[in-house]
Design a protein around this motif. Sequence first.
Motif, PDB file in Angstrom:
ATOM      1  N   ALA A  52     -15.583  28.810  26.069  1.00 59.99           N
ATOM      2  CA  ALA A  52     -14.123  28.938  26.017  1.00 59.99           C
ATOM      3  C   ALA A  52     -13.470  27.589  25.687  1.00 59.99           C
ATOM      4  N   PRO A  53     -13.877  26.479  26.348  1.00 62.58           N
ATOM      5  CA  PRO A  53     -13.274  25.190  25.972  1.00 62.58           C
ATOM      6  C   PRO A  53     -13.481  24.845  24.491  1.00 62.58           C
ATOM      7  N   LEU A  54     -14.641  25.203  23.917  1.00 59.32           N
ATOM      8  CA  LEU A  54     -14.843  24.930  22.483  1.00 59.32           C
ATOM      9  C   LEU A  54     -13.822  25.716  21.664  1.00 59.32           C
ATOM     10  N   ALA A  55     -13.635  26.997  22.033  1.00 56.00           N
ATOM     11  CA  ALA A  55     -12.711  27.840  21.266  1.00 56.00           C
ATOM     12  C   ALA A  55     -11.273  27.328  21.367  1.00 56.00           C
ATOM     13  N   ILE A  59     -18.700  16.865  23.074  1.00 59.60           N
ATOM     14  CA  ILE A  59     -18.559  17.223  21.650  1.00 59.60           C
ATOM     15  C   ILE A  59     -17.946  16.046  20.883  1.00 59.60           C
ATOM     16  N   ARG A  60     -16.962  15.397  21.509  1.00 59.03           N
ATOM     17  CA  ARG A  60     -16.353  14.218  20.842  1.00 59.03           C
ATOM     18  C   ARG A  60     -17.419  13.150  20.609  1.00 59.03           C
ATOM     19  N   ASP A  61     -18.276  12.950  21.618  1.00 57.35           N
ATOM     20  CA  ASP A  61     -19.344  11.948  21.457  1.00 57.35           C
ATOM     21  C   ASP A  61     -20.315  12.374  20.354  1.00 57.35           C
ATOM     22  N   LEU A  62     -20.578  13.674  20.280  1.00 56.04           N
ATOM     23  CA  LEU A  62     -21.478  14.169  19.216  1.00 56.04           C
ATOM     24  C   LEU A  62     -20.863  13.900  17.837  1.00 56.04           C
ATOM     25  N   PHE A  63     -19.550  14.138  17.702  1.00 51.02           N
ATOM     26  CA  PHE A  63     -18.916  13.882  16.399  1.00 51.02           C
ATOM     27  C   PHE A  63     -19.004  12.387  16.052  1.00 51.02           C
ATOM     28  N   SER A  64     -18.759  11.512  17.042  1.00 50.77           N
ATOM     29  CA  SER A  64     -18.851  10.064  16.761  1.00 50.77           C
ATOM     30  C   SER A  64     -20.278   9.684  16.398  1.00 50.77           C
ATOM     31  N   ASP A 110     -38.061   9.054  30.365  1.00 45.94           N
ATOM     32  CA  ASP A 110     -37.000   8.447  31.180  1.00 45.94           C
ATOM     33  C   ASP A 110     -35.615   9.008  30.855  1.00 45.94           C
ATOM     34  N   LEU A 111     -35.567   9.945  29.935  1.00 47.95           N
ATOM     35  CA  LEU A 111     -34.250  10.458  29.531  1.00 47.95           C
ATOM     36  C   LEU A 111     -33.557  11.142  30.712  1.00 47.95           C
ATOM     37  N   GLU A 112     -32.317  10.733  30.954  1.00 40.62           N
ATOM     38  CA  GLU A 112     -31.546  11.373  32.025  1.00 40.62           C
ATOM     39  C   GLU A 112     -30.754  12.529  31.423  1.00 40.62           C
ATOM     40  N   LEU A 113     -31.020  13.729  31.906  1.00 38.15           N
ATOM     41  CA  LEU A 113     -30.321  14.890  31.345  1.00 38.15           C
ATOM     42  C   LEU A 113     -28.900  14.930  31.896  1.00 38.15           C
ATOM     43  N   PRO A 114     -27.909  15.214  31.030  1.00 40.23           N
ATOM     44  CA  PRO A 114     -26.523  15.211  31.517  1.00 40.23           C
ATOM     45  C   PRO A 114     -26.267  16.315  32.548  1.00 40.23           C
ATOM     46  N   ALA A 115     -25.348  16.042  33.477  1.00 39.92           N
ATOM     47  CA  ALA A 115     -25.059  17.006  34.549  1.00 39.92           C
ATOM     48  C   ALA A 115     -24.523  18.315  33.977  1.00 39.92           C
ATOM     49  N   TYR A 116     -23.744  18.249  32.879  1.00 43.45           N
ATOM     50  CA  TYR A 116     -23.205  19.505  32.330  1.00 43.45           C
ATOM     51  C   TYR A 116     -24.337  20.413  31.850  1.00 43.45           C
ATOM     52  N   TYR A 117     -25.474  19.811  31.548  1.00 43.77           N
ATOM     53  CA  TYR A 117     -26.633  20.555  31.032  1.00 43.77           C
ATOM     54  C   TYR A 117     -27.451  21.141  32.182  1.00 43.77           C
ATOM     55  N   THR A 118     -27.640  20.340  33.235  1.00 43.65           N
ATOM     56  CA  THR A 118     -28.523  20.777  34.329  1.00 43.65           C
ATOM     57  C   THR A 118     -27.794  21.616  35.380  1.00 43.65           C
ATOM     58  N   SER A 119     -26.455  21.639  35.318  1.00 42.15           N
ATOM     59  CA  SER A 119     -25.724  22.309  36.400  1.00 42.15           C
ATOM     60  C   SER A 119     -25.552  23.800  36.152  1.00 42.15           C
ATOM     61  N   VAL A 120     -26.075  24.308  35.044  1.00 46.99           N
ATOM     62  CA  VAL A 120     -25.889  25.737  34.756  1.00 46.99           C
ATOM     63  C   VAL A 120     -27.181  26.319  34.168  1.00 46.99           C
ATOM     64  N   ASP A 121     -27.523  27.533  34.599  1.00 50.32           N
ATOM     65  CA  ASP A 121     -28.645  28.258  33.985  1.00 50.32           C
ATOM     66  C   ASP A 121     -28.092  28.921  32.726  1.00 50.32           C
ATOM     67  N   ILE A 122     -28.141  28.177  31.641  1.00 49.15           N
ATOM     68  CA  ILE A 122     -27.438  28.597  30.420  1.00 49.15           C
ATOM     69  C   ILE A 122     -27.927  29.972  29.955  1.00 49.15           C
ATOM     70  N   HIS A 123     -27.024  30.763  29.482  1.00 48.83           N
ATOM     71  CA  HIS A 123     -27.204  32.176  29.113  1.00 48.83           C
ATOM     72  C   HIS A 123     -28.159  32.922  30.057  1.00 48.83           C
ATOM     73  N   LEU A 167     -22.777  23.278  19.812  1.00 48.75           N
ATOM     74  CA  LEU A 167     -21.461  22.812  20.282  1.00 48.75           C
ATOM     75  C   LEU A 167     -20.975  23.605  21.494  1.00 48.75           C
ATOM     76  N   HIS A 168     -21.220  24.922  21.494  1.00 56.76           N
ATOM     77  CA  HIS A 168     -20.672  25.735  22.597  1.00 56.76           C
ATOM     78  C   HIS A 168     -21.443  25.508  23.897  1.00 56.76           C
ATOM     79  N   GLU A 169     -22.503  24.699  23.844  1.00 63.40           N
ATOM     80  CA  GLU A 169     -23.214  24.360  25.083  1.00 63.40           C
ATOM     81  C   GLU A 169     -22.800  22.988  25.603  1.00 63.40           C
ATOM     82  N   MET A 170     -21.762  22.413  24.992  1.00 63.61           N
ATOM     83  CA  MET A 170     -21.324  21.071  25.406  1.00 63.61           C
ATOM     84  C   MET A 170     -19.835  21.092  25.745  1.00 63.61           C
ATOM     85  N   PRO A 171     -19.440  20.384  26.818  1.00 63.84           N
ATOM     86  CA  PRO A 171     -18.007  20.311  27.134  1.00 63.84           C
ATOM     87  C   PRO A 171     -17.293  19.392  26.131  1.00 63.84           C
TER      88      PRO A 171
END
Length: 354
Positions: free
Chosen positions: A304-307, A257-262, A110-123, A249-253
Motif C-alpha cells: 500500500a505505501p508503494l501504491a 525504496i528511495r535508497d534503492l533509487f539512489s 556478516d550481512l545484517e538483514l534490515p528490520a523491515y525484512y525480518t519483521s514480517v513473514d512475507i506473503h 519494490l513492493h517488499e520495501m518501505p
Amino acid sequence: MIDGRSFVAAQDFLLGAKIYWTTQLYPELREEFRQRQSTAPQPAKNAEDVAELMADNVLYQNFAWLERHLQRFKYSGRYGLQPWHDQQRDKLAAMLDAPGADSLLALDDDLELPAYYTSVDIHQHPGGVYGDEIAGFVYERGARSTTPMLGGSHKDLHYRFADILLNEIGNARRVVDLGCGFGKSTRPIYEGFRDADVVGVDLSAPCLKLAATEAAKAQARNIRFRQASAEATGLDDGCCDVVTSTMLLHEMPPPAIRDLFSESFRLLEPGGRMSHLDFYLLPDPFLRFMHYSHSRRNNEPYMAPLAELDIEQELSDAGFVNISIQPFEEAVGALNNNRAWRFPWTVISAEKPA
Ligand SMILES: C[S@@+](CC[C@H](N)C(=O)[O-])C[C@H]1O[C@@H](n2cnc3c(N)ncnc32)[C@H](O)[C@@H]1O
C-alpha cells in the motif's frame, strides 16, 4: 508423514479454489460494489470510501477470508509447502551443493538483514524467504501459482518482461537484477542478454543458493549472484548500463525504496536505464481498495505505501530523466480482461542523464 499424491491433490485443490476466487467471486464482488455504489449518496472517491461501502457485505467477507486462508493453507496447512519440504530437508539441502554453483555466488555471512525484512513473514511464507536453508525451494514451489490465471500455456511473465528489456536495451553489456530471489527473474535476463555480464543481488542466502545451483546446472557463463541489499549493493560506481528488479519494490518501505533509487543511480553509467516491474497503477478506488486489502491479508505491508508513493517525483528527485510508468500485460489479453482479479502490474523505467 505426507504422501506425495495427497500433497499434489491438496495443492491442486487450493489452486482450483484460488482460480474460482479470481474468476468467479471477484467479478461478483465488483458487481455488488457497483450496485451499492449506485444507491450511495455520493460516489466512492478512495479506498476508505469503498471499505465503508463493502465492510458488512457477506460476499466481501467470504472473499477476504479465502484470500487470507487459501494462501495460509498453501504454505502452512496439513499438506502445505512448508511441511512437505521439511520432510525432504536433507535431500533438498544436498541439492544446493551442485558442482560449479559456489563459483557463481558471493555470500556475506556478516550481512545484517534490515528490520523491515525480518519483521514480517512475507506473503505468509513461514519464517520469510531467508531464514531456513530450504526456503528457496519452498518459495520456488509457492511462486508457481502466484498468478493462477497464467497457467502453463502462456509465456511466463518474467520472460515477457525480459523481452521488453531486450527490445529497449538489447545491447546492454552489464545488467544488475535487484531482489533476484531464486533467479526466476534473472534467468530470462542472462539467457536473453547473452553478451552481457549479469549480477543478481538479494538478501536471502537460501534463495541465492538455489539461483546459483540452477544457473550452474544450465551451464550459464554470464551470471553471478551476490548477497547484499538493493539499497547498498557494494558494486562499483557506474558498473552497469541496466538496473532492473521484479516484484522487489513492493517488499520495501518508502525510505528503502528511495535508497534503492539512489543506489541504482550510482550503479548506472551515464545514459544507463533502470526498469522495475512491480505493482503500482490503480486506476479506480475499487481496485485500490482491493490492492490495499490484499496487502493486509497477505502479509505484504509495503504494497500500500508503494501504491501511495509519487514515484515520478521520487525518480525525478533522485536525478532520473525520461521517466515512464506503464501498465504491464502479464499474459496475453490480461489488460483487456477486467473481470478477473489481477495484480496491478506496472513497468517503472527511467534513465540516468547521459
Ligand atoms: C517477490 S520476490 C521476487 C524475486 C524475483 N525477482 C522474482 O521475480 O521471482 C522479492 C525478493 O526480493 C528480496 N528482497 C527484499 N528486500 C530486499 C532488499 N532490500 N535487497 C535485496 N533483496 C531484497 C527478497 O529476498 C525476495 O527474494
